[in-house]
Motif scaffolding. Sequence first.
Motif, PDB file in Angstrom:
ATOM      1  N   THR A  63      37.258  52.079  18.624  1.00  0.00           N
ATOM      2  CA  THR A  63      38.164  51.915  17.483  1.00  0.00           C
ATOM      3  C   THR A  63      39.393  52.788  17.670  1.00  0.00           C
ATOM      4  N   LEU A  64      40.560  52.165  17.519  1.00  0.00           N
ATOM      5  CA  LEU A  64      41.840  52.876  17.603  1.00  0.00           C
ATOM      6  C   LEU A  64      42.454  52.978  16.218  1.00  0.00           C
ATOM      7  N   ILE A  65      43.077  54.119  15.961  1.00  0.00           N
ATOM      8  CA  ILE A  65      43.755  54.364  14.690  1.00  0.00           C
ATOM      9  C   ILE A  65      45.256  54.383  14.949  1.00  0.00           C
ATOM     10  N   ALA A  66      46.005  53.617  14.161  1.00  0.00           N
ATOM     11  CA  ALA A  66      47.466  53.688  14.220  1.00  0.00           C
ATOM     12  C   ALA A  66      47.906  54.689  13.164  1.00  0.00           C
ATOM     13  N   THR A  67      48.817  55.580  13.548  1.00  0.00           N
ATOM     14  CA  THR A  67      49.282  56.610  12.617  1.00  0.00           C
ATOM     15  C   THR A  67      50.796  56.570  12.472  1.00  0.00           C
ATOM     16  N   LEU A  78      37.365  47.230  19.104  1.00  0.00           N
ATOM     17  CA  LEU A  78      36.944  46.355  20.178  1.00  0.00           C
ATOM     18  C   LEU A  78      35.431  46.483  20.317  1.00  0.00           C
ATOM     19  N   ARG A  79      34.715  45.376  20.122  1.00  0.00           N
ATOM     20  CA  ARG A  79      33.262  45.371  20.287  1.00  0.00           C
ATOM     21  C   ARG A  79      32.961  44.930  21.715  1.00  0.00           C
ATOM     22  N   GLY A  80      32.190  45.731  22.424  1.00  0.00           N
ATOM     23  CA  GLY A  80      31.910  45.416  23.826  1.00  0.00           C
ATOM     24  C   GLY A  80      33.202  45.486  24.619  1.00  0.00           C
ATOM     25  N   THR A  81      33.393  44.529  25.513  1.00  0.00           N
ATOM     26  CA  THR A  81      34.635  44.539  26.288  1.00  0.00           C
ATOM     27  C   THR A  81      35.601  43.453  25.853  1.00  0.00           C
ATOM     28  N   ASP A  82      35.128  42.511  25.002  1.00  0.00           N
ATOM     29  CA  ASP A  82      35.957  41.311  24.856  1.00  0.00           C
ATOM     30  C   ASP A  82      36.042  40.708  23.455  1.00  0.00           C
ATOM     31  N   HIS A  83      35.751  41.489  22.418  1.00  0.00           N
ATOM     32  CA  HIS A  83      35.841  40.914  21.066  1.00  0.00           C
ATOM     33  C   HIS A  83      36.498  41.904  20.103  1.00  0.00           C
ATOM     34  N   ILE A  84      37.625  41.478  19.505  1.00  0.00           N
ATOM     35  CA  ILE A  84      38.272  42.298  18.478  1.00  0.00           C
ATOM     36  C   ILE A  84      37.474  42.092  17.197  1.00  0.00           C
ATOM     37  N   ALA A 105      47.235  47.405  22.595  1.00  0.00           N
ATOM     38  CA  ALA A 105      46.383  48.461  23.148  1.00  0.00           C
ATOM     39  C   ALA A 105      44.974  47.934  23.433  1.00  0.00           C
ATOM     40  N   LEU A 106      44.413  47.148  22.501  1.00  0.00           N
ATOM     41  CA  LEU A 106      43.070  46.597  22.728  1.00  0.00           C
ATOM     42  C   LEU A 106      43.063  45.617  23.894  1.00  0.00           C
ATOM     43  N   GLU A 107      44.130  44.830  24.033  1.00  0.00           N
ATOM     44  CA  GLU A 107      44.212  43.888  25.151  1.00  0.00           C
ATOM     45  C   GLU A 107      44.234  44.643  26.479  1.00  0.00           C
ATOM     46  N   LYS A 108      45.002  45.738  26.533  1.00  0.00           N
ATOM     47  CA  LYS A 108      45.058  46.545  27.763  1.00  0.00           C
ATOM     48  C   LYS A 108      43.696  47.176  28.055  1.00  0.00           C
ATOM     49  N   LEU A 109      43.046  47.698  27.017  1.00  0.00           N
ATOM     50  CA  LEU A 109      41.723  48.312  27.200  1.00  0.00           C
ATOM     51  C   LEU A 109      40.704  47.269  27.649  1.00  0.00           C
ATOM     52  N   ALA A 110      40.718  46.095  27.027  1.00  0.00           N
ATOM     53  CA  ALA A 110      39.775  45.034  27.392  1.00  0.00           C
ATOM     54  C   ALA A 110      40.008  44.619  28.850  1.00  0.00           C
ATOM     55  N   GLY A 111      41.274  44.459  29.218  1.00  0.00           N
ATOM     56  CA  GLY A 111      41.603  44.105  30.600  1.00  0.00           C
ATOM     57  C   GLY A 111      41.135  45.181  31.559  1.00  0.00           C
ATOM     58  N   GLY A 112      41.329  46.445  31.165  1.00  0.00           N
ATOM     59  CA  GLY A 112      40.894  47.573  31.989  1.00  0.00           C
ATOM     60  C   GLY A 112      39.381  47.636  32.130  1.00  0.00           C
ATOM     61  N   ARG A 113      38.671  47.092  31.156  1.00  0.00           N
ATOM     62  CA  ARG A 113      37.204  47.061  31.211  1.00  0.00           C
ATOM     63  C   ARG A 113      36.701  45.795  31.902  1.00  0.00           C
ATOM     64  N   GLY A 114      37.624  45.007  32.425  1.00  0.00           N
ATOM     65  CA  GLY A 114      37.234  43.836  33.197  1.00  0.00           C
ATOM     66  C   GLY A 114      37.108  42.540  32.417  1.00  0.00           C
ATOM     67  N   ALA A 115      37.497  42.536  31.150  1.00  0.00           N
ATOM     68  CA  ALA A 115      37.391  41.297  30.367  1.00  0.00           C
ATOM     69  C   ALA A 115      38.420  40.283  30.862  1.00  0.00           C
ATOM     70  N   ALA A 116      37.981  39.040  31.024  1.00  0.00           N
ATOM     71  CA  ALA A 116      38.889  37.970  31.447  1.00  0.00           C
ATOM     72  C   ALA A 116      39.598  37.366  30.243  1.00  0.00           C
TER      73      ALA A 116
END
Length: 163
Positions: A63-67, A78-84, A105-116
């Motif tokens: 979970t990311l917090i925007a401030t 982001l749940r697991g690697t591929d679901h917001i 940010a979640l898209e970059k993290l998911a991509g970094g975790r290998g999500a297609a």
Amino acid sequence: MAHAHPKPGLRPFLPDDMPVLAAIFTASIEELTGDDYSEAQQQAWMAAAEDDEFGKRLAADLTLIATLEGSPVGFASLRGTDHIRMLYVHPAVSRQGIATMLVDALEKLAGGRGAAALTVDASDTAQGFFAKRGYTAMQRNSVSVNDEWLANTTMKKTLGASQ
């Protein structure tokens, strides 16, 4: 010349964030979904913030917090690697790029975790936002939340191709 908006920041979720995130969740539903959901549906949806599971889900997900100026104004998980699982922004700062920053940010993290690809179950209110970002509707869902039926749409975006 218009005054500059403070630049939003991102940081990880902390357990102490729970009360303010619950308030953002509730305000977001109350203020931003009224055209798409009945009051009873909104109340049922908002009640999820009072459930222990709400905090457990935020802690279990990435979970990311925007401030803004140090105060939380939105969050996404982001749940697991591929679901917001969640994306909520306080109505006072909607349309200021906060949701876009969180999803980027979640898209970059998911991509970094290998999500297609990345999926999200978007509320009717959020569907247009995700569609503009390249998510396509896969299926329509009805979920029972606190005895009210709420509709959402599972949407999917292939990662990597556009980044």
